[in-house]
Design an enzyme around this catalytic site. Structure first.
Site, PDB file in Angstrom:
ATOM      1  N   ARG A  75       0.865  -1.185   0.000  1.00 26.10           N
ATOM      2  CA  ARG A  75       0.000   0.000   0.000  1.00 26.10           C
ATOM      3  C   ARG A  75       0.900   1.232   0.000  1.00 26.10           C
ATOM      4  NH1 ARG A  75      -5.154  -1.839   0.921  1.00 26.10           N
ATOM      5  NH2 ARG A  75      -5.368  -3.708   2.230  1.00 26.10           N
TER       6      ARG A  75
ATOM      7  N   HIS B 232       2.754  -9.648   0.687  1.00 28.96           N
ATOM      8  CA  HIS B 232       2.396  -8.740   1.773  1.00 28.96           C
ATOM      9  C   HIS B 232       3.614  -8.331   2.595  1.00 28.96           C
ATOM     10  CE1 HIS B 232       0.259  -7.751   5.699  1.00 28.96           C
ATOM     11  NE2 HIS B 232      -0.421  -7.031   4.825  1.00 28.96           N
TER      12      HIS B 232
ATOM     13  N   HIS C 202      -0.688  -1.933  14.859  1.00 27.83           N
ATOM     14  CA  HIS C 202      -0.476  -2.682  13.610  1.00 27.83           C
ATOM     15  C   HIS C 202       0.774  -3.553  13.634  1.00 27.83           C
ATOM     16  CE1 HIS C 202       0.147  -2.984   9.104  1.00 27.83           C
ATOM     17  NE2 HIS C 202      -1.135  -3.250   9.207  1.00 27.83           N
TER      18      HIS C 202
END
Length: 949
Positions: A413, A473, A630
């Site tokens: 991202r 990821h 996170h």
């Protein structure tokens, strides 16, 4: 293998009775389900979807918390709704697909089929939606006392109605397209997430007509109205249309009206759609994004009042059951509040969190090149408390560094305005080899990633995409430098994305290291990605889908063995979600063996703690606060001798169906930092909640004399304190250096004066010696004897070295040598002071300010004296070697080794030496003084050989 006789018997067998056969199939199916469910123990697990809804309810609880600033509470309500929308699109959408199968799979945590899970979800939603409606209405009412008013369509009167009607006619009416649904105009496709105005239309000639208007997404949704000074009155765009609805459908009269929104299934598999051989993958993803807008509806949200017949007609046109219709009393999309925040008129400090700025890490000196600082020793950034600037500066400097030859990075991202990506573009344009693995399948960020992939490729970067069926990821970057024939690699590994925006909102770690072993693994990782090899062999890194879960399981096995041997055993995990059944069962096994298991899980936990005989040694907490937790941490051992950071949660999708990385924290200072951060979160008794054995989140019990401790606020204040302490220390060093320079300058001037006086004295002595020699010559020549001898003696006298008489040497020598020694002494003292200043450890530079929240127990929040010695960048040689050896001796669990093995690196000693800060070299001024001293000493006392003679 069946024989031909058996095959013939099977072929010739008479057909069975259809009814009996049908019954036997049912029995076989039932038996299969029972057999499958009997493989698992469901006494200590819970359904994933229900666990997620309870987490979202925990987010909504922040909106009810009156200690949170009022407008921030409205933000939490908006986050709750946004989470719920994504939950419908992904989880409910995926379950809806599975529910259409004839033989539905059974969940291995709750033993429920997809249909049963959907029923459970929708039965749990009404209380949550009511809680959201109640708190939003309450907060909006309280905001009016601060001058903030949202005006509804039914609240318009007088001048405000006139303003709204004029705005509608001038700006809205030319854009909208009212649509009448009748037998000749079937129900249109409603786009996913878009807002629509719906009403029944009355006509003398026709019946069952429905009017439909899409709220334009291209217009500002918040419409500011004329307001008095110190107030902000606004109306939403959908309310503007509702207020002017009678003028939209001509002769038709609206009867009943509402705002509706359809949520569609967005759980689409890009790889499952098939990619043509000659098709660009970016174009394929663009088609997938368009298809997502038209997938099967899963829910219909309604705000307003519609006739039952109208609502039923809409629901049937969408193919939804009655349970999928959700009623709201507040706006369906609370995203508008982010626009309102910029218009808050008064008391912003009372309505919002105090503004903060991520602080510069005290491990970095921003005035020095980032590269050499990372080479000197591992660095750890902790977002959002510390700034991402050192990483961004490193990337920018590498782009223009002639010795940098390549940059490789994975991007999942990316910020829309990304300084990091601009640095990659600069590097490619400057001739560096830049390879970017861009994951185009990052859900809801696909379009932004596609655009950046195109820009990077146009700039000359090599852009590759993830392997089919496995999202990449992982968060890793490697910068390679070449100086002569030597290669140096700097590896960046994160628990979160390389994203400047989320680095200010998400709690994440970023490790920056020049460790050669990790660098070799990272280089092999990128090589394997380019080849599509997902089963690479790594020494330090645990890489999913092949090596991550074995690494975690081996760590748990080590602690289980210790507990069974009667030794203390402990595991600490921090993650976002826990759903992997194998990991859950292994944690339960560890608990039963006596291992203490402490976990911080922000979201989903399918594991229930505190179940007698199963998970009584498991303790699970969750922290929901200002920042999104996170980071992922996997720590093993009572003394946390093994600490891994990772991009992966313990979810099956991460451990088996994605490319993820877990990386060890080998540096003692960095490891101590991780431990102190995590201990602070375990001490939280304000924003933390504890998971009960029934699956609900309960507040942490606090004794009457216990001080409230908010870990996020503590870490934020602590970051400010560390940055202030580092800045003060640097200022002190600079200030201490200033007088030393001034005194050295005075000594220099004094030495020059002494030298000049000595030179004058030597010249005078030479003149006197020459005069004496001349007189002797004249006397000798007068009697005619010894002329030749006189000439020789005179020449010798004139040419003899200028030897200072004993009296003079005693005086001048006493004046000059101590001055030289004084300068040397000051230089030595300054150098020692500089070394001592550099030897201050990271912890020594972090004193607590008066306004910092109460400290957690010192034993865990502050490193021990031994740890401080290990962390000190500069120390006596023996201590330095010992500390650095310790810093790289953390055990690295080998996924292939059941018990793990000690990490050994042939170059560890060399690497250890590089982890100390370089001593300052003597400056030009000090070197000049030393040379002057040597010259003076030689001039007046001669060389050592001459003094010996």
């Amino acid at each position: 293998m069946a024989s031909s006789k058996d095959a013939k018997a099977t072929k010739d067998a008479k057909p069975k009775d259809p009814k009996r056969d049908k019954g036997s199939r049912k029995r076989r199916k039932s038996a299969e389900v029972i057999d499958k469910s009997s493989r698992y123990d469901f006494s200590y697990t819970q359904n994933r979807e229900i666990s997620w809804l309870r987490f979202d309810d925990r987010v909504l609880e922040e909106a009810y918390d009156e200690t949170v600033p009022l407008f921030e509470r409205l933000n939490f309500a908006a986050i709750f709704q946004s989470n719920l929308d994504e939950f419908f699109m992904i989880r409910v959408g995926g379950l809806s697909d599975l529910a259409t199968l004839k033989r539905q799979p059974v969940d291995n945590k709750s033993n429920l089929t997809p249909s049963e899970q959907i029923e459970l979800i929708f039965s749990s939603l009404p209380p949550l939606i009511k809680r959201q409606n109640d708190i939003v209405e309450k907060i909006e009412s309280e905001l009016q006392s601060y001058g903030v008013y949202r005006i509804g369509a039914d609240e318009l009167t007088g001048d405000e109605r006139t303003f709204v009607e004029g705005y509608f006619q001038s700006y809205v009416s030319p854009v909208i397209s009212p649509f009448v649904i009748d037998p000749r105009h079937p129900f249109p496709n409603l786009r996913n997430g878009a807002l629509y105005i719906v009403c029944a239309l009355e006509s003398e000639e026709e019946e069952n007509l429905i009017g439909l208007i899409e709220v334009p997404a291209s217009m500002n949704r918040v419409v500011a109205m004329p307001s008095e000074t110190g107030t902000f009155r606004f109306i939403l765009l959908e309310d503007v249309i509702l207020a002017c609805l009678p003028s939209c459908f001509g002769a038709y009269a609206p009867a009943g009206r509402a705002v509706v929104r359809v949520t569609r299934n967005a759980d689409i598999d890009p790889d499952g759609e098939g990619v043509e051989e000659d098709e660009d993958y970016r174009q394929h993803m663009k088609k997938i994004l368009k298809k997502r807008l038209r997938l099967q509806p899963v829910a219909l949200q309604v705000q307003g009042s519609l006739e039952a017949a109208t609502l039923k007609s809409i629901r049937k046109s969408l193919g939804l059951p009655a349970r999928s219709v959700l009623s709201y009393a507040t706006p369906l999309d609370l995203g508008y509040i982010y626009s309102v925040e910029n218009h808050l008129p008064n008391h912003r400090a009372d309505l919002l969190f105090p503004p903060f700025k991520p602080q510069t890490s005290s491990m970095f000196d921003m005035s020095r090149p980032m590269r050499e600082q990372v080479i000197e020793g591992d660095k750890l950034l902790f977002y959002p408390y510390e700034s991402m600037s050192p990483l961004l500066d490193l990337m920018h400097q590498a782009a223009f560094d002639d010795s940098c030859i390549s940059i490789k990075i994975t991007l999942y991202r990316v910020a829309k305005q990304s300084r990091l990506c601009e640095s990659l573009i600069d590097a490619a344009e400057n001739g560096k080899e830049v390879t970017v693995l861009m994951e185009l399948r990052a859900r809801f960020d696909e379009q932004n990633n596609i655009e950046w992939a195109e820009r990077l490729e146009e700039a000359g970067c090599t852009v590759i995409y993830g392997s089919e069926g496995f999202k990449c990821h992982s968060k890793i970057c490697q910068i390679t430098y070449r100086e002569g024939m030597a290669l140096t690699r700097i590896t960046l590994l994160g628990t979160g994305n390389f994203n400047e925006k989320t680095a200010r909102l998400y709690s994440d770690f970023m490790l920056m290291t020049a460790h050669p072993g990790i660098g070799e693994d990272a280089n092999a990782f990128f090589r394997n990605l380019a080849l599509g090899n997902l089963s690479g062999d790594y020494r330090y890194l645990g890489v999913a889908p092949a090596g991550l879960k074995p690494l975690i399981m081996n760590g748990l096995n080590r602690e289980i063995d210790r507990a069974r041997a009667g030794e203390p055993a402990r595991v600490f995990f921090k993650m976002n979600s826990l759903t992997d059944r194998e990991v859950i069962d292994k944690i339960a096994e560890a608990s039963q063996a006596g291992v203490e298991v402490e976990m911080i899980i922000r979201g989903i936990s399918c594991l229930l703690p505190g179940i007698a005989g199963k998970t009584e040694n498991v303790h699970i907490r969750s922290i929901v606060g200002r920042f999104l937790e996170h980071a992922r941490v996997y720590s093993f051992g009572v003394d946390n001798d093994i600490v891994y950071l990772s991009s992966a949660d313990m979810m099956t999708r991460n451990t088996e169906h994605r490319v993820e990385i877990a990386y060890p924290v080998l540096d003692a200072t960095c490891r101590e930092m991780v431990q102190s951060y995590m201990h602070a979160q375990l001490e939280d008794n304000v924003k933390a909640r504890e998971l009960s054995n029934t699956g609900t989140w309960e507040k942490i019990g606090r004794s009457d004399d216990a001080m409230p401790f908010n870990s996020q606020e503590y870490l934020l204040k602590h970051a400010y304190a560390r940055a202030a302490a580092a800045a003060e220390q640097k200022h002190k060093e600079e200030k201490q250096a200033e007088p030393q320079v001034a005194e050295s300058q005075e000594d220099y001037e004094a030495a020059k004066a002494v030298l000049a006086a000595a030179a004058r004295a030597v010249a005078q002595q030479k003149r006197e010696a020459a005069a004496v020699a001349a007189a002797d010559a004249r006397v000798a020549s007068s009697d005619g004897a010894g002329t030749e001898a006189a000439d020789i003696d005179g020449a010798k006298a004139a040419a003899a070295p200028a030897t200072v008489p004993a009296s003079t040497a005693g005086t001048d020598g006493a004046r000059i040598d101590p001055a030289i020694d004084h300068v040397a002494e000051r230089s030595s003292a300054a150098e020692q002071a500089a070394q001592k200043a550099e030897a201050v450890s990271y912890r020594d530079a972090t004193p607590q300010s008066a306004d910092v929240a109460p400290e957690p127990p010192a034993a865990a929040t502050e490193p021990s004296s031994g740890a401080e010695q290990k962390a000190a960048p500069v120390a006596p040689p023996a201590t330095t070697q010992e500390a650095q050896a310790t810093s790289v001796k953390a055990t690295v669990i080998d996924p292939e080794d059941e018990h793990g093995e000690q990490a050994k690196d042939s170059s560890s000693a060399r690497f250890a030496a590089a982890t100390t800060l370089a001593k300052r070299k003597p400056g030009r001024f000090r070197a000049g003084l030393a040379l002057i001293g040597i010259g003076l000493k030689t001039l007046f006392v001669g060389t050592p050989e001459e003094r010996g003679k």
